[in-house]
Design a protein around this motif. Structure first.
Motif, PDB file in Angstrom:
ATOM      1  N   GLU A 134      15.505   1.030  -2.533  1.00 53.60           N
ATOM      2  CA  GLU A 134      16.070   0.590  -1.262  1.00 53.60           C
ATOM      3  C   GLU A 134      15.201  -0.526  -0.698  1.00 53.60           C
ATOM      4  O   GLU A 134      13.977  -0.394  -0.637  1.00 53.60           O
ATOM      5  CB  GLU A 134      16.125   1.754  -0.266  1.00 53.60           C
ATOM      6  CG  GLU A 134      16.776   1.371   1.061  1.00 53.60           C
ATOM      7  CD  GLU A 134      16.878   2.567   1.994  1.00 53.60           C
ATOM      8  OE1 GLU A 134      17.702   3.457   1.718  1.00 53.60           O
ATOM      9  OE2 GLU A 134      16.102   2.623   2.972  1.00 53.60           O
ATOM     10  N   ILE A 135      15.827  -1.630  -0.316  1.00 54.00           N
ATOM     11  CA  ILE A 135      15.116  -2.758   0.277  1.00 54.00           C
ATOM     12  C   ILE A 135      15.420  -2.818   1.761  1.00 54.00           C
ATOM     13  O   ILE A 135      16.580  -2.711   2.165  1.00 54.00           O
ATOM     14  CB  ILE A 135      15.486  -4.093  -0.427  1.00 54.00           C
ATOM     15  CG1 ILE A 135      14.707  -5.260   0.167  1.00 54.00           C
ATOM     16  CG2 ILE A 135      16.988  -4.332  -0.385  1.00 54.00           C
ATOM     17  CD1 ILE A 135      13.265  -5.291  -0.236  1.00 54.00           C
ATOM     18  N   VAL A 136      14.389  -2.974   2.579  1.00 56.48           N
ATOM     19  CA  VAL A 136      14.519  -3.075   4.028  1.00 56.48           C
ATOM     20  C   VAL A 136      14.022  -4.451   4.445  1.00 56.48           C
ATOM     21  O   VAL A 136      12.885  -4.832   4.145  1.00 56.48           O
ATOM     22  CB  VAL A 136      13.712  -1.977   4.746  1.00 56.48           C
ATOM     23  CG1 VAL A 136      13.859  -2.109   6.263  1.00 56.48           C
ATOM     24  CG2 VAL A 136      14.154  -0.592   4.278  1.00 56.48           C
ATOM     25  N   ASP A 137      14.876  -5.214   5.108  1.00 57.09           N
ATOM     26  CA  ASP A 137      14.543  -6.563   5.577  1.00 57.09           C
ATOM     27  C   ASP A 137      13.936  -6.433   6.980  1.00 57.09           C
ATOM     28  O   ASP A 137      14.653  -6.214   7.962  1.00 57.09           O
ATOM     29  CB  ASP A 137      15.815  -7.410   5.589  1.00 57.09           C
ATOM     30  CG  ASP A 137      15.534  -8.878   5.854  1.00 57.09           C
ATOM     31  OD1 ASP A 137      14.406  -9.219   6.250  1.00 57.09           O
ATOM     32  OD2 ASP A 137      16.463  -9.687   5.655  1.00 57.09           O
ATOM     33  N   VAL A 138      12.622  -6.595   7.081  1.00 51.57           N
ATOM     34  CA  VAL A 138      11.897  -6.308   8.327  1.00 51.57           C
ATOM     35  C   VAL A 138      11.705  -7.567   9.156  1.00 51.57           C
ATOM     36  O   VAL A 138      11.291  -8.618   8.648  1.00 51.57           O
ATOM     37  CB  VAL A 138      10.521  -5.674   8.018  1.00 51.57           C
ATOM     38  CG1 VAL A 138       9.722  -5.472   9.303  1.00 51.57           C
ATOM     39  CG2 VAL A 138      10.702  -4.357   7.275  1.00 51.57           C
ATOM     40  N   HIS A 139      12.006  -7.462  10.448  1.00 51.22           N
ATOM     41  CA  HIS A 139      11.663  -8.516  11.404  1.00 51.22           C
ATOM     42  C   HIS A 139      11.503  -7.884  12.778  1.00 51.22           C
ATOM     43  O   HIS A 139      12.481  -7.686  13.512  1.00 51.22           O
ATOM     44  CB  HIS A 139      12.731  -9.610  11.446  1.00 51.22           C
ATOM     45  CG  HIS A 139      12.276 -10.822  12.212  1.00 51.22           C
ATOM     46  ND1 HIS A 139      13.163 -11.730  12.751  1.00 51.22           N
ATOM     47  CD2 HIS A 139      11.036 -11.268  12.528  1.00 51.22           C
ATOM     48  CE1 HIS A 139      12.490 -12.687  13.357  1.00 51.22           C
ATOM     49  NE2 HIS A 139      11.189 -12.436  13.242  1.00 51.22           N
ATOM     50  N   THR A 140      10.277  -7.563  13.129  1.00 53.23           N
ATOM     51  CA  THR A 140      10.024  -6.919  14.417  1.00 53.23           C
ATOM     52  C   THR A 140       9.934  -7.955  15.537  1.00 53.23           C
ATOM     53  O   THR A 140       9.734  -9.148  15.296  1.00 53.23           O
ATOM     54  CB  THR A 140       8.703  -6.132  14.374  1.00 53.23           C
ATOM     55  OG1 THR A 140       7.610  -7.046  14.187  1.00 53.23           O
ATOM     56  CG2 THR A 140       8.709  -5.118  13.237  1.00 53.23           C
ATOM     57  N   ILE A 141      10.076  -7.478  16.748  1.00 48.42           N
ATOM     58  CA  ILE A 141       9.885  -8.334  17.931  1.00 48.42           C
ATOM     59  C   ILE A 141       8.454  -8.869  17.936  1.00 48.42           C
ATOM     60  O   ILE A 141       7.505  -8.183  17.538  1.00 48.42           O
ATOM     61  CB  ILE A 141      10.142  -7.514  19.220  1.00 48.42           C
ATOM     62  CG1 ILE A 141      11.615  -7.104  19.296  1.00 48.42           C
ATOM     63  CG2 ILE A 141       9.725  -8.273  20.461  1.00 48.42           C
ATOM     64  CD1 ILE A 141      12.583  -8.234  19.560  1.00 48.42           C
ATOM     65  N   SER A 142       8.277 -10.110  18.385  1.00 50.96           N
ATOM     66  CA  SER A 142       6.927 -10.685  18.478  1.00 50.96           C
ATOM     67  C   SER A 142       6.150 -10.001  19.605  1.00 50.96           C
ATOM     68  O   SER A 142       6.655  -9.897  20.724  1.00 50.96           O
ATOM     69  CB  SER A 142       7.003 -12.184  18.744  1.00 50.96           C
ATOM     70  OG  SER A 142       7.733 -12.837  17.721  1.00 50.96           O
ATOM     71  N   PRO A 143       4.920  -9.562  19.350  1.00 49.95           N
ATOM     72  CA  PRO A 143       4.152  -8.835  20.367  1.00 49.95           C
ATOM     73  C   PRO A 143       3.453  -9.769  21.357  1.00 49.95           C
ATOM     74  O   PRO A 143       2.221  -9.819  21.440  1.00 49.95           O
ATOM     75  CB  PRO A 143       3.135  -8.059  19.528  1.00 49.95           C
ATOM     76  CG  PRO A 143       2.892  -8.946  18.351  1.00 49.95           C
ATOM     77  CD  PRO A 143       4.214  -9.613  18.060  1.00 49.95           C
ATOM     78  N   VAL A 144       4.250 -10.511  22.101  1.00 50.28           N
ATOM     79  CA  VAL A 144       3.711 -11.456  23.086  1.00 50.28           C
ATOM     80  C   VAL A 144       3.977 -10.918  24.486  1.00 50.28           C
ATOM     81  O   VAL A 144       5.116 -10.602  24.833  1.00 50.28           O
ATOM     82  CB  VAL A 144       4.349 -12.854  22.915  1.00 50.28           C
ATOM     83  CG1 VAL A 144       3.808 -13.816  23.965  1.00 50.28           C
ATOM     84  CG2 VAL A 144       4.086 -13.382  21.513  1.00 50.28           C
ATOM     85  N   GLY A 145       2.926 -10.811  25.291  1.00 49.73           N
ATOM     86  CA  GLY A 145       3.081 -10.309  26.649  1.00 49.73           C
ATOM     87  C   GLY A 145       3.606  -8.883  26.667  1.00 49.73           C
ATOM     88  O   GLY A 145       3.203  -8.030  25.883  1.00 49.73           O
TER      89      GLY A 145
END
Length: 326
Positions: free
Chosen positions: A210-221
């Motif tokens: 299983e492949i998971v395409d990861v893109h989390t929110i940028s941890p800014v502020g």
């Protein structure tokens, strides 16, 4: 006739040894003590700190200077504390540059992941990388509808004919291309977060993948709290599938949320192959990239064989390639 003798001793001036005051030594050592304590205790999950903690590899190198200053002060306590601090920082960082031998003996699976920077990454370069590196999976982030059309026009589907895309405008779209058939799996991304598609891959002669395409929110502020939630939402390894997480985590190995993900039973491909210090962002400045926030994580039952990073014009991320053995 009487001879006169002139005698004497030629003395050189005393050599001055460079020495600093103990107070100055402690001033030099104190920032590294605080940094090490913060890295060990997980305060990196707070706004501002979360951004600076990615510089830990550079801080580890700079800590050697504090050791030299402590030695020059001849203050035993400062020397001991600086040596311990520098050793701890080295223990956190140096393993990423030391490869480990792969142990899995199954078929290989090659993965290429690229953040397309609002869809502006050069499609011809990405397709050229696919043709040269021959990945079985391409994982993309910040994939826009126009970027999908551009990649198709550049000939991506000739090499990777199977797709599962959740393209969207801005930074929210992501998509997977595969050499092998894909079966989309249910979404796990949190409401309001970025698209993170996942799919089963039918690898010939291999176990279920299983492949998971990861893109989390940028941890800014204040977004750091949403980033923490995104990291916590990433699916854990499963006994019935080899799960692989590939993409832009917006996190380095110095962030405790990413280390928590690894602790569930994943390994980092860059760390395993000795390239864990190869930076991937920002790739569009005049200076070279400085931090590593793009990763391929895999179930510890698999192994990483090799990894490499590649520049793609038009995006602020380097593409990351990893060859795994299942």
């Amino acid at each position: 006739m009487t001879k006169a003798y002139v005698g004497g001793v030629i003395a050189s001036p005393p050599r001055r040894r460079w020495r600093v005051s103990p107070a100055f030594a402690w001033v030099a050592v104190a920032p590294f003590i605080l940094w090490t304590a913060g890295r060990l205790t997980g305060v990196d999950q707070r706004p501002v700190i979360v951004e600076f903690i990615t510089l830990t590899p550079y801080v580890a190198a700079a800590s050697l200077g504090a050791v030299l200053i402590a030695l020059a002060s001849r203050n035993r306590a400062a020397v001991a504390v600086s040596a311990v601090t520098s050793t701890l920082l080295a223990a956190m960082v140096l393993p990423r540059a030391l490869p480990s031998a792969p142990t899995a003996t199954g078929p290989t699976l090659k993965i290429l992941t690229s953040n397309m920077f609002f869809g502006s990454a050069d499609p011809a370069t990405i397709v050229d990388l696919v043709r040269r590196l021959k990945p079985d999976i391409l994982s993309t982030q910040e994939l826009t509808p126009a970027a999908v059309e551009a990649l198709d026009a550049a000939g991506l589907e000739e090499s990777l004919p199977y797709t599962f895309n959740q393209a969207a405008f801005g930074a929210y779209g992501s998509g997977i291309w595969s050499r092998y058939p894909l079966t989309p799996m249910p979404d796990f991304a949190l409401h309001g977060s970025r698209n993170m598609p996942r799919a089963r891959v039918a690898v010939p002669g291999g176990p279920p993948v299983e492949i998971v395409d990861v893109h989390t929110i940028s941890p800014v502020g204040q977004d750091v709290y949403e980033w923490r939630a995104d990291m916590a939402s990433l699916p854990a390894p499963s006994s019935d599938v080899i799960r692989i997480l590939a993409g832009d985590f917006n996190a380095s190995l110095d962030h405790s949320p990413l280390r928590d993900v690894l602790a569930r039973g994943y390994a980092d491909a860059g760390d395993a192959t000795g390239t864990g210090l190869h930076p991937t962002w920002p790739a569009d400045w005049r200076i070279p990239p400085v931090i590593t926030i793009d990763h391929v994580l895999y179930d510890e039952r698999a192994s990483a064989v090799t990894t490499s990073v590649h520049t793609v014009p038009g995006t602020d991320h380097r593409a990351l390639f990893a060859e795994l053995r299942l």
